[in-house]
Each structure stands twice: as C-alpha cells, then as structure tokens.
Write a protein that holds these residues in place. Sequence first.
Motif, PDB file in Angstrom:
ATOM      1  N   UNK A  92       0.825  -1.207   0.000  1.00 27.21           N
ATOM      2  CA  UNK A  92       0.000   0.000   0.000  1.00 27.21           C
ATOM      3  C   UNK A  92       0.857   1.253   0.000  1.00 27.21           C
ATOM      4  N   UNK A  93       1.885   1.243  -0.846  1.00 31.09           N
ATOM      5  CA  UNK A  93       2.694   2.435  -1.052  1.00 31.09           C
ATOM      6  C   UNK A  93       2.177   3.229  -2.233  1.00 31.09           C
ATOM      7  N   UNK A 101     -12.485  -1.394   3.759  1.00 27.67           N
ATOM      8  CA  UNK A 101     -12.096  -2.798   3.791  1.00 27.67           C
ATOM      9  C   UNK A 101     -11.278  -3.262   2.612  1.00 27.67           C
ATOM     10  N   UNK A 102     -11.121  -2.406   1.602  1.00 29.02           N
ATOM     11  CA  UNK A 102     -10.366  -2.837   0.423  1.00 29.02           C
ATOM     12  C   UNK A 102      -8.863  -2.764   0.642  1.00 29.02           C
ATOM     13  N   UNK A 103      -8.420  -2.044   1.680  1.00 26.41           N
ATOM     14  CA  UNK A 103      -7.006  -2.042   2.069  1.00 26.41           C
ATOM     15  C   UNK A 103      -6.884  -2.801   3.387  1.00 26.41           C
ATOM     16  N   UNK A 104      -6.168  -3.906   3.371  1.00 27.09           N
ATOM     17  CA  UNK A 104      -6.027  -4.759   4.553  1.00 27.09           C
ATOM     18  C   UNK A 104      -4.607  -4.640   5.100  1.00 27.09           C
ATOM     19  N   UNK A 105      -4.476  -4.124   6.328  1.00 28.29           N
ATOM     20  CA  UNK A 105      -3.169  -3.963   6.959  1.00 28.29           C
ATOM     21  C   UNK A 105      -2.789  -5.224   7.730  1.00 28.29           C
ATOM     22  N   UNK A 106      -1.481  -5.356   7.987  1.00 24.32           N
ATOM     23  CA  UNK A 106      -1.001  -6.510   8.736  1.00 24.32           C
ATOM     24  C   UNK A 106      -1.143  -7.825   7.992  1.00 24.32           C
ATOM     25  N   UNK A 107      -1.127  -7.765   6.673  1.00 27.35           N
ATOM     26  CA  UNK A 107      -1.306  -8.966   5.838  1.00 27.35           C
ATOM     27  C   UNK A 107      -0.016  -9.194   5.050  1.00 27.35           C
ATOM     28  N   UNK A 108       0.935  -9.876   5.676  1.00 32.87           N
ATOM     29  CA  UNK A 108       2.234 -10.095   5.052  1.00 32.87           C
ATOM     30  C   UNK A 108       2.210 -11.354   4.185  1.00 32.87           C
ATOM     31  N   UNK A 109       2.492 -11.179   2.902  1.00 31.26           N
ATOM     32  CA  UNK A 109       2.520 -12.291   1.961  1.00 31.26           C
ATOM     33  C   UNK A 109       3.831 -13.057   2.122  1.00 31.26           C
ATOM     34  N   UNK A 110       3.736 -14.363   2.254  1.00 33.15           N
ATOM     35  CA  UNK A 110       4.927 -15.192   2.390  1.00 33.15           C
ATOM     36  C   UNK A 110       5.189 -16.050   1.152  1.00 33.15           C
TER      37      UNK A 110
END
Length: 534
Positions: A13-14, A239-248
């Motif tokens: 989200x930059x 709700x379309x921007x979800x924080x704390x969702x790190x893709x692994x």
Amino acid sequence: MAVKKARIVIIGAGMAGLTAANRLHSVSASKNLFEVCVVEGGNRIGGRINSSEFGGDRIEMGATWIHGIEGSPIHKIAQQIHALESDQPWECMDGNDNKATTIAEGGFVLTPSFVHPITKLFNSLMDHAQGKMSTPTTNGDSGILSIGSFLRQGLDAYWGSSKEEKELKGFGKWNRKLLDEAIFAMHENTQRTCTSVSDLLTLDYGAESEYQMFPGEEITIARGYSSIIETLASVLPPGSVQLGRKVTRIEWQPERHEANGTCSRPVVLHFSDGSIMSADHVIVTVSLGVLKASIRDDGDSGMSMFHPPLPSFKAEAISRLGFGVVNKLFMQLSPPHGRREEHPRGFPFLQMVFHSPNSELRHKKIPWWMRKTATLCPIYNNSSVLLSWFAGEEALALESLKDEEIIKGVSDTVSCFLSHSVEFCNGNVNSEKHSHEYNVKFSKVLKSQWGTDPLFLGSYSHVAVGSSGDDFDTMAEPLPKCSSSSSSHPSASPPLQILFAGEATHRTHYSTTHGAYFSGLREANRLIQHYSPC
C-alpha cells in the motif's frame, strides 16, 4: 447468471500500489469490471512515504522532495488538495537554498575561494555524466564503467591543469590538494545519498544519462507526503485495504495446470497468519530489496516467495540492479540553542569537509560513521531540529546505534568543526570575525531504519555497474506475458497473473515517488486494456 468479476490483489500500500488501486477502482466503479483488494504487510499505508512529527515540526522519515514541479503528477495532486501550505512548520519549508557554512575538520571556515572551484568542477562533471553537457570535460568517456571512476578522472585532470601546489599557512594539517580532495569527497557523499549507493564506484556511468528529472524547483510538501497517499486511498471502499497482511508465498501457473483445489483463479497468495487468498491477477509492488531477498536460496527453509520461482530473465534483472540504504537522522537541540532569542543566527547550515577516513591526520574522536556525512543542517532557518543524511555502510551502522551513542558521536563531530572555528580567506586567518565557542547539546534523536525493516530492506534503486536501463524494463514485464495467440489457446496459461510496479520498474524515473506513481498507472492500465473489448 452473473459474470464473475476479475479479482485483482495488489501487494503493498505504497505509492505504486495505491495509485494502481485508485485507477482500477475509478474504472471498475463505472464498468463493474474488477474486484480490487490491497494487502499491506505493515500497520500503515504509505510504504517508503512516512510523514511524522519531531520537535513540533512536520518531518519526512522517507520520501521528502517533489523532484521538479513542472509536469510532476505528485505536485499536481498536492496542488489540488491544497497540501503545499500549512500553519505548522515543516521540513525544508524554505527550500534548499539556505547559504551553507563550509568548515574543514579542525574548525577552519572555508570561504568561497576555496569551495566554489571544486563545487563547479563536480557539478560540471555530473552534468556531463547526466547528458546535460555535450562537451566532454575529460579526455573521452571510453572505458569508463562507474560514476566514481569518472569523477576521480575529472579531479585528476583538474589537478593536472592547475598551477603548482601551494602550501597553506596556519591551516593546521591541511594543504591545498588535501583540501580540494576533501571538498570533492563532500560532494561525492551528497551524491551517494541521492543515488542510494555505498560507493560511487558501483554506480553505472553509461545509464546515468537515462535518468530524467522534471523541470522547475524541488519542493517539500507542507502537509506531508502522506497527504498524497491518503488522497489516493480515500476513494477506495472500506475494507479494500487490509493492513497486517504479510505475503509469504505466491503460487502461480506459468503453464496450464488443473485448478488449485476448488479454486479456479490461477494465483494463490499465502499469508504469515496461515490464511490464503486467490486472485486472477496480482500486482507486486514490494521494494527491490524484498524482491532480491525473495530470490536468494534460503538454505534453512528452501522456500522462495514465488512458486514456481521467477524465470531466469526476471531473477537476473533483480540481481543486477542496485538497491541501497539511505537513512535520515533528526536531532533536537537542547535549549538555549533551540531558542531564537539566545542565538538569533541559529545553528549554521553546516557543510562538513572531513579528512579521509583512513588519514592519520583525522581527529580520532569523530566516529567512522560520521565521516561520509556531508551536512548537518536545521530543517529550516532557525529550527531547533537538525538533519543529517547517511548512505551505505554508515546508514546501516546508524540503525544499530543507541540514541546515546548517536548523540555522543554527533556532539564530538560538531565540537571538532564549530569549537573555536576560524575563517580563512586566501590563506589568511580572520579569527576575530568567526572565532567563537559552540557548546551544542542534543536532547533527543529520531532516525529512519529502512535497511533492516523486513518490509523494505533498503531505500531505493539505482543502476549498478553490470546492470543497465534494460533491467528496469525487464522488471516491468508481467508473467506470463500476454499474447493474443496464447490467451485464446485452450491449453495456454492464464495471462498477466503477476504484474510488477514500483520505482524500480521505471526506466527513467526510478528511485522517485513519481516513478512509482507512473508504474502503478501503467499496470492498472495494462489490466484495463486486457479486459477492454477490441
């Protein structure tokens, strides 16, 4: 029966990610084409844009400048939202044209007769390297690999054409050649922070002329760079921007396979909390530093972010391009130095000319991590907040230092430059005019830590020796490539599963926020065009 909307997941989200989401939403709102979701590993939006406050002033921990206001989309947005004015003081609110005081290690204030010739030489060499001058300033460019070697070649030529070296009386341990080289090194260190390189010998010479800047002045944003980010995000549905969702892990299908489980979408994202999400298209906007880490062979787990791994042409471009660390250090002056009535002139806009880090002439109490820092300046005239920039090894070292160690190191450095400083004019001492005692004390510090932050692992990209502008174009290529023949073939893999955006995917505007903005638009438009009827 309702037609399934294409699901587009944007990682990050930059500036690039939110620009892409903004563009896709603006089209989808009218045509109902897409389901758009932004997943962000951190706890805030903005990425390498992070406006904050320190000492009552608005500051930027990351991106700071609008690099040229004529034609810049960032400047246009800032104007539209009235972000260029504020009642609260902000970083560099008076521009970057404040008159600098240049002092050599040991407290020798240098007049323009010392500084300007070397500054003019350095600027003319950089103008030539960047293609702004058609007449070479050295004996041809053949065989030059790096900006560092080109600059030093230019300095050697300058010394070769100058008059015989003249000793400087009363100048401590300095002679004219040492001073010239140290002033030149000061400008090199500024260039290191501009380009995010640890050593200019690693910055490619041939690609330098491809980098483009917008014309017009360079300015900062009064209401903070984050105001641009917030504006881009404000149109997105809740709700379309979800924080704390790190893709692994990103699973994709370079070749046609059966559906992943019960899901018909070709891309599956795995998150650090164990959850998964499927998508038709994923726009990856993570930093080049994170991409570099993702393609390294992890001996402990053997897990790469991409499964299957990225094709070799993409991985090789990621490896070749440079990505460095630049950090900012803010320091709060303790009273009375922060009070204007006590020191009406305030702390100087200090340019520091150091002895070489390996020189026997250096002051031993100045820490090594300060010796490649070119400036220590108030963030605007008479501010009690000072700022220094660090690059490369020094920037990484700064991240690991305790606040007390930083305060001591900077204080010791300042004392070597400002205590009993004397002005030299044509080799003559003018001690009455500038000799005074500075007893500078700092109350607190704030530093950025882009190098060790796992969501970034650095600051911005550059063309390293061995790389080229072509690698930025390769970075921008989607996977799999879209072709009219393959997309219609029943056994073909779904096209445009993974797209790439971010400053490190723009050939001419890399390392900038507007480069990231343009890349986000590019990838959004790529998908819009893909779904548009012929």
